[in-house]
Structure formats: C-alpha cells, structure tokens
Design a protein around this motif. Structure first.
Motif, PDB file in Angstrom:
ATOM      1  N   UNK A 210      23.429  63.447 150.782  1.00 20.26           N
ATOM      2  CA  UNK A 210      23.248  63.646 152.216  1.00 20.26           C
ATOM      3  C   UNK A 210      22.152  62.705 152.689  1.00 20.26           C
ATOM      4  N   UNK A 211      21.966  62.658 153.983  1.00 26.90           N
ATOM      5  CA  UNK A 211      20.913  61.793 154.520  1.00 26.90           C
ATOM      6  C   UNK A 211      21.419  60.385 154.726  1.00 26.90           C
ATOM      7  N   UNK A 212      21.003  59.464 153.851  1.00 30.54           N
ATOM      8  CA  UNK A 212      21.373  58.062 153.997  1.00 30.54           C
ATOM      9  C   UNK A 212      21.354  57.363 152.644  1.00 30.54           C
ATOM     10  N   UNK A 213      22.306  56.460 152.452  1.00 28.67           N
ATOM     11  CA  UNK A 213      22.313  55.652 151.230  1.00 28.67           C
ATOM     12  C   UNK A 213      21.343  54.486 151.325  1.00 28.67           C
ATOM     13  N   UNK A 214      20.685  54.311 152.480  1.00 29.72           N
ATOM     14  CA  UNK A 214      19.655  53.277 152.577  1.00 29.72           C
ATOM     15  C   UNK A 214      18.372  53.701 151.876  1.00 29.72           C
ATOM     16  N   UNK A 215      18.306  54.950 151.442  1.00 29.47           N
ATOM     17  CA  UNK A 215      17.190  55.417 150.619  1.00 29.47           C
ATOM     18  C   UNK A 215      17.425  54.985 149.177  1.00 29.47           C
ATOM     19  N   UNK A 216      16.519  54.153 148.654  1.00 27.84           N
ATOM     20  CA  UNK A 216      16.666  53.696 147.267  1.00 27.84           C
ATOM     21  C   UNK A 216      16.618  54.872 146.307  1.00 27.84           C
ATOM     22  N   UNK A 217      15.873  55.917 146.671  1.00 28.89           N
ATOM     23  CA  UNK A 217      15.752  57.090 145.807  1.00 28.89           C
ATOM     24  C   UNK A 217      17.091  57.827 145.744  1.00 28.89           C
ATOM     25  N   UNK A 218      17.698  58.088 146.902  1.00 27.92           N
ATOM     26  CA  UNK A 218      18.994  58.759 146.898  1.00 27.92           C
ATOM     27  C   UNK A 218      20.023  57.906 146.170  1.00 27.92           C
ATOM     28  N   UNK A 219      19.997  56.596 146.402  1.00 29.17           N
ATOM     29  CA  UNK A 219      20.990  55.712 145.800  1.00 29.17           C
ATOM     30  C   UNK A 219      20.895  55.713 144.284  1.00 29.17           C
ATOM     31  N   UNK A 220      19.661  55.704 143.732  1.00 25.91           N
ATOM     32  CA  UNK A 220      19.550  55.649 142.280  1.00 25.91           C
ATOM     33  C   UNK A 220      20.014  56.952 141.634  1.00 25.91           C
ATOM     34  N   UNK A 221      19.879  58.068 142.346  1.00 19.09           N
ATOM     35  CA  UNK A 221      20.367  59.336 141.794  1.00 19.09           C
ATOM     36  C   UNK A 221      21.882  59.469 141.954  1.00 19.09           C
ATOM     37  N   UNK A 222      22.448  58.890 143.013  1.00 18.49           N
ATOM     38  CA  UNK A 222      23.909  58.795 143.107  1.00 18.49           C
ATOM     39  C   UNK A 222      24.431  57.983 141.928  1.00 18.49           C
ATOM     40  N   UNK A 223      23.740  56.884 141.619  1.00 18.30           N
ATOM     41  CA  UNK A 223      24.131  56.071 140.467  1.00 18.30           C
ATOM     42  C   UNK A 223      24.093  56.854 139.175  1.00 18.30           C
ATOM     43  N   UNK A 224      23.050  57.654 138.980  1.00 23.90           N
ATOM     44  CA  UNK A 224      22.944  58.464 137.770  1.00 23.90           C
ATOM     45  C   UNK A 224      24.128  59.412 137.650  1.00 23.90           C
ATOM     46  N   UNK A 225      24.492  60.045 138.771  1.00 25.86           N
ATOM     47  CA  UNK A 225      25.619  60.985 138.747  1.00 25.86           C
ATOM     48  C   UNK A 225      26.922  60.267 138.406  1.00 25.86           C
ATOM     49  N   UNK A 226      27.206  59.166 139.092  1.00 26.52           N
ATOM     50  CA  UNK A 226      28.475  58.476 138.898  1.00 26.52           C
ATOM     51  C   UNK A 226      28.577  57.857 137.513  1.00 26.52           C
ATOM     52  N   UNK A 227      27.509  57.261 137.029  1.00 27.48           N
ATOM     53  CA  UNK A 227      27.539  56.612 135.722  1.00 27.48           C
ATOM     54  C   UNK A 227      27.559  57.628 134.588  1.00 27.48           C
ATOM     55  N   UNK A 228      27.123  58.849 134.869  1.00 24.87           N
ATOM     56  CA  UNK A 228      27.181  59.904 133.872  1.00 24.87           C
ATOM     57  C   UNK A 228      28.486  60.674 133.883  1.00 24.87           C
ATOM     58  N   UNK A 229      29.431  60.241 134.705  1.00 20.36           N
ATOM     59  CA  UNK A 229      30.729  60.907 134.760  1.00 20.36           C
ATOM     60  C   UNK A 229      30.825  62.003 135.792  1.00 20.36           C
ATOM     61  N   UNK A 230      29.791  62.160 136.612  1.00 23.87           N
ATOM     62  CA  UNK A 230      29.797  63.205 137.620  1.00 23.87           C
ATOM     63  C   UNK A 230      30.475  62.775 138.905  1.00 23.87           C
ATOM     64  N   UNK A 231      30.492  63.695 139.869  1.00 22.31           N
ATOM     65  CA  UNK A 231      31.098  63.460 141.177  1.00 22.31           C
ATOM     66  C   UNK A 231      30.033  63.592 142.249  1.00 22.31           C
TER      67      UNK A 231
END
Length: 512
Positions: A210-231
């Motif tokens: 939620x919020x914005x993907x322009x946040x580097x913090x949110x983006x890096x945690x989205x990356x962690x989820x996707x690269x770990x096989x999550x949704x």
C-alpha cells in the motif's frame, strides 16, 4: 550502447526478478483488487513496457520518472526501465508544482504516469519532457519478443534508482542507488540471502502492499516477497487496519510506528483475527519499549523491528527469536546488524567513540547509495570512504544488539550546552502514564533554545502533570534538559511519510 556491462558472474539488476518469474510463470505475483496476476502476465507487461521505452530511444544512461498508483503494471514499468539500464526516479506523492518541475529538469527523458496522476499539474511541470500513459502507451504496445528483451543492460556505476526524500526546506534531495549496489542488496539477491533474511522471506507469503512504490523501503520488501515465492497483495482502497489483515489473510506487513499504534489501539477494543500474520515489521522511527512489549503480547511471533534508511536499505533486525531468547533486555533495541553490514560508532569529529560510549552510527554495506543526486556537497557530508553517516545516535552492546538514542541533528542547545531530543523523549516516555513523547527545540530569549515536550497519555489516563514530568527529566538528564513547556495531545500529527510530524509540533510552539 545496448550491450550489458557487468562483471563476469555478477547478477545485474533486475536479473533476479526475471529469473524468479521465468521459473514459475503460472504462480501468482500479485493479487490486485482480488484478482490474481501471474508472474507470466507480469513478464508480458514488462515486455510491452520494454518495447515502448526502447522505441523512444531509452537505454543505458537514460532516465525515467514514475508517478502511478500501486499496480502490477507500475511494477512492470519500473522493472522494464531497469532492464534497459535507465535511471528511475520515483515521484513521491505530495510534491509541489515547483518541486516537480525541479526534479523533472534534472535530466529526465520521460515521465510514466497513469489516469490517477496524469493531470494538468504534472503536464505543466514536465514542460518539454514527454509524459507517457502507462495503460494507453506502455501496456498497449506489442510486446518485445526479441531474445534480449529481458536481458539487463544496467552499467554498474550508473544510477539505477533515485529516491526522493524530504523537500521541507526547498527542493527534495535524491538518494542515488547505483546498479552495482543492487548486486549486493540485502533483499534483491536471493543467492546471497543470510539465514535471517531467508526466514523473513518465508513469512512473506502474502505481503500487503500500500502507499507508494516510490518508497525504496516498500519496494525492497515487495522484492523480498516476490523473490521468496510470495504474493504481493494490493487490496482496494481504503485500507482499514487491522481489519485488512483478517479480510485478505495477510501474512506480512511493513508499518510505521504511528500505524502500529493505530493497530494496537484497535485491538484493545475490537475482536479482529490477526492469526494469519507472521511478520509485522515496524520501522521508520523509534518505538518505545513498552509499546514493543504490547505488540509482542498481542501479536506474538509476528513482531519484528527493523532499522534502516533510504540511503542504505535495512541495516538491523530484531526478530521474534531474539525477543523469545532475550526477553525484556532487548526491547530497547533494533536488533542485530544484518550479515554484511558493518557498524561503527563515531564521535562528532568522525573518530571512534569512546569504549562503551554512545556515538553516531556509521555503516558500510554493499547495498548503499553512491550519494545524493547532483549534490556533491551533501554527498561529501554523508558518504566517506565507503561508509554512510546515518546521523543517528546509538550504542552497540556486547550482546551485539544496536540501540538507538536519537538523531544527531535533533538537539537542543540550552545555554550553549547540547542536549539530545531523543534522550529527553526517553525520559518522558519512561513514566508509566505516558504512551508517546516527542520533543522539539525552539528559540528562547533567555537560554538561546529550549526544549518543548508533547505527550500522548496512556489510553484511559490523563497523564502526569507537567511538574512531575519535568522532575523526571531533571533527575535523569539535569536541569538544562527540562522542557520549558509540556503539551498533552490526543494523538501526534503524522507526516506524509507516515512518521511523527515534528515540524507540525514545532509550529504549535512558534506559531509558524
């Protein structure tokens, strides 16, 4: 110009994303407004965005600014720009027209917007810079089927990502992360994940975005989820916390301290099922020990506390295992530094802090920024010999846990004697009737500056008197640290970043 430039064997960003999505194209990448979007679908969107951006001549060294809602297509556009080796600047919400115009004049070749952001204000600020429509231009283009469409072209020393931070004193500054940094970043390279990061990724099965993907913090945690096989779960707005956890069976969420307070306050009076949560990672500002203890009591094994900065990514993590093993002794910490993160405590002159003493936290990590975009003076102030000056104060105990004291810039000079706002806040928050405490410095005719305190009482209590609180600060820190005023608030104002808004508090003192 179009050949990828990298060291042999080095994974050029975003190769890890392409590899993960290509391995299992049928698996969901996003759940967008209750509809699953597969990894294969996102790869198709990436190919379309690559085709459009490449058709406009964008490649290594080019620059794309992004301003969109949080959607799978927005993620695809950013990954496509990185594949082409572009510099991506996220236009965070809330920029003034003047700030927008300034950012877009810094060598930006194209702006990608969508129906929610492509308004007259953006078009006026962009001037001659073309503003592309994400849905009608990029995602409507025939996908690039060439063999090299999904081959990264980023050059190691080129800026990959510019994240805009505070613009409160004028134009926002931009933290420039080079492509080289992504090769060693804590979340974007699964092959290098430490056990603590891998365990965190396992908890990110359904990560709330939620919020914005322009946040580097949110983006890096989205990356962690996707690269770990999550949704990555993107629900319909508005989101109501903590009910959103129950409604969407969320297993992981990144939240600020004010958001955690909102969640805990709701759970005191409402019966909400949070049993799906496996990782509620709190970050962004200091969290008093009593509030962390309450979070652990109510949410148990899900509670994590992270410490990091836009300039560096996550630096330290307090895990449920730490809390179970060490108990109350680590409630005042932000955990241990992550593997690969070097931490030093330094005095105000940049030398080593005295043994056992507090100092300014300096860090060295492969995933850190190269500097502030087009600001050599600020870069020289913050980046030195590969080390990043965090401007946070802390201690590093023999137990390996990092404890924060405050910000080196948040100080009060009373009769020319320096007092740290964080230490005063801790003294105030130590009172059992105080839930939250904040301190700002304002000019004072008699002492040069004075501390002014704001407190939020514990729920159901009125809070201690100003004299009681002043005595508590006096006993712990001395006369000079005693607040000139103590104001009781129902709630602290929150800035657009989600952090406590100290500028709004200061305006209550100064009338500004």
């Amino acid at each position: 110009m179009n050949n990828p430039v990298s060291n042999p064997g080095e994974s050029v960003f975003p190769q890890s994303v392409i590899d993960a999505f290509s391995r299992d194209p049928a698996a969901p990448a996003f759940e967008f407004r209750s509809r699953q979007v597969s990894r294969g679908e996102v790869l198709e969107q990436i190919r379309r965005c690559v085709a459009h951006l490449r058709g406009r001549g964008l490649g290594p060294g080019g620059s794309v600014a992004l301003t969109t809602a949080v959607t799978p297509g927005a993620f695809a556009a950013q990954i496509a720009a990185h594949l082409l080796g572009c510099r991506v600047t996220g236009l965070r919400p809330g920029l003034t027209p003047g700030q927008l115009a300034h950012v877009l004049s810094q060598g930006v070749d194209a702006v990608v917007a969508d129906a929610s952001t492509r308004g007259a204000e953006l078009l006026a600020a962009a001037g001659p810079v073309p503003v592309l429509d994400l849905d009608q231009d990029l995602l409507a283009t025939e996908p690039d089927r060439s063999p090299d469409a999904l081959v990264p072209r980023g050059r190691p020393d080129d800026a990959a990502l510019v994240t805009l931070t505070s613009g409160s004193t004028g134009n926002p500054k931009g933290c420039a992360m080079p492509y080289r940094a992504f090769a060693g970043h804590w979340s974007w390279q699964p092959a290098g994940w430490s056990p603590v990061v891998r365990e965190l990724a396992e908890r990110y099965r359904r990560f709330l975005v939620f919020g914005t993907l322009t946040s580097a913090v949110m983006l890096e945690h989205v990356g962690l989820a996707l690269l770990g096989g999550g949704t990555a779960i993107i629900p319909d707005a508005p989101l109501v916390f903590p009910q959103v956890f129950e409604k969407h069976r969320i297993t992981a969420c990144l939240c600020t301290v004010p958001r955690l307070y909102q969640i805990l306050d709701a759970l005191r009076t409402e019966d909400v099922d949070t049993s799906s949560l496996r990782a509620l990672l709190v970050a962004g500002s200091p969290l008093p020990p009593h509030r962390l203890a309450e979070a652990v009591e109510r949410l148990g094994h899900a509670v994590h506390q992270g410490y990091g900065q836009t300039e560096t990514g996550m630096l330290a993590l307090l895990t449920p295992g730490d809390l179970a093993e060490h108990g109350a002794s680590v409630l005042d910490s932000v955990g241990r530094p992550l593997p690969g993160v070097d931490v030093e405590l330094r005095d105000p002159h940049g030398g080593p802090a005295a043994s056992g003493a507090a100092g300014e936290i300096w860090v060295r990590t492969a995933g850190a920024m190269a500097g502030d975009w087009r600001d050599p003076a600020e870069t020289a102030e913050v980046v030195r010999d590969g080390w990043i000056r965090t401007r946070d104060l802390g201690t590093l105990g023999e137990d390996g846990f990092l404890r924060l004291i405050g910000r080196s810039r948040e100080v009060v000079f009373v009769n020319a004697i320096l007092h740290y706002a964080g230490a005063i806040e801790a003294a105030l928050a130590a009172h059992p009737d105080v839930d939250q405490a904040f301190v700002v410095a304002a000019p004072d005719e008699e002492t040069g500056e004075a501390a002014h305190a704001f407190i939020v009482p514990m729920p159901g209590r009125t809070g201690p008197s100003a004299d009681v609180l002043r005595d508590a600060v006096r006993a712990r820190l001395g006369e000079g640290a005693v607040p000139a005023t103590v104001t009781v608030l129902d709630a602290v104002p929150v800035a657009p970043s989600g952090k406590p808004d100290k500028k709004a508090l200061l305006s209550r003192v100064t009338g500004g």
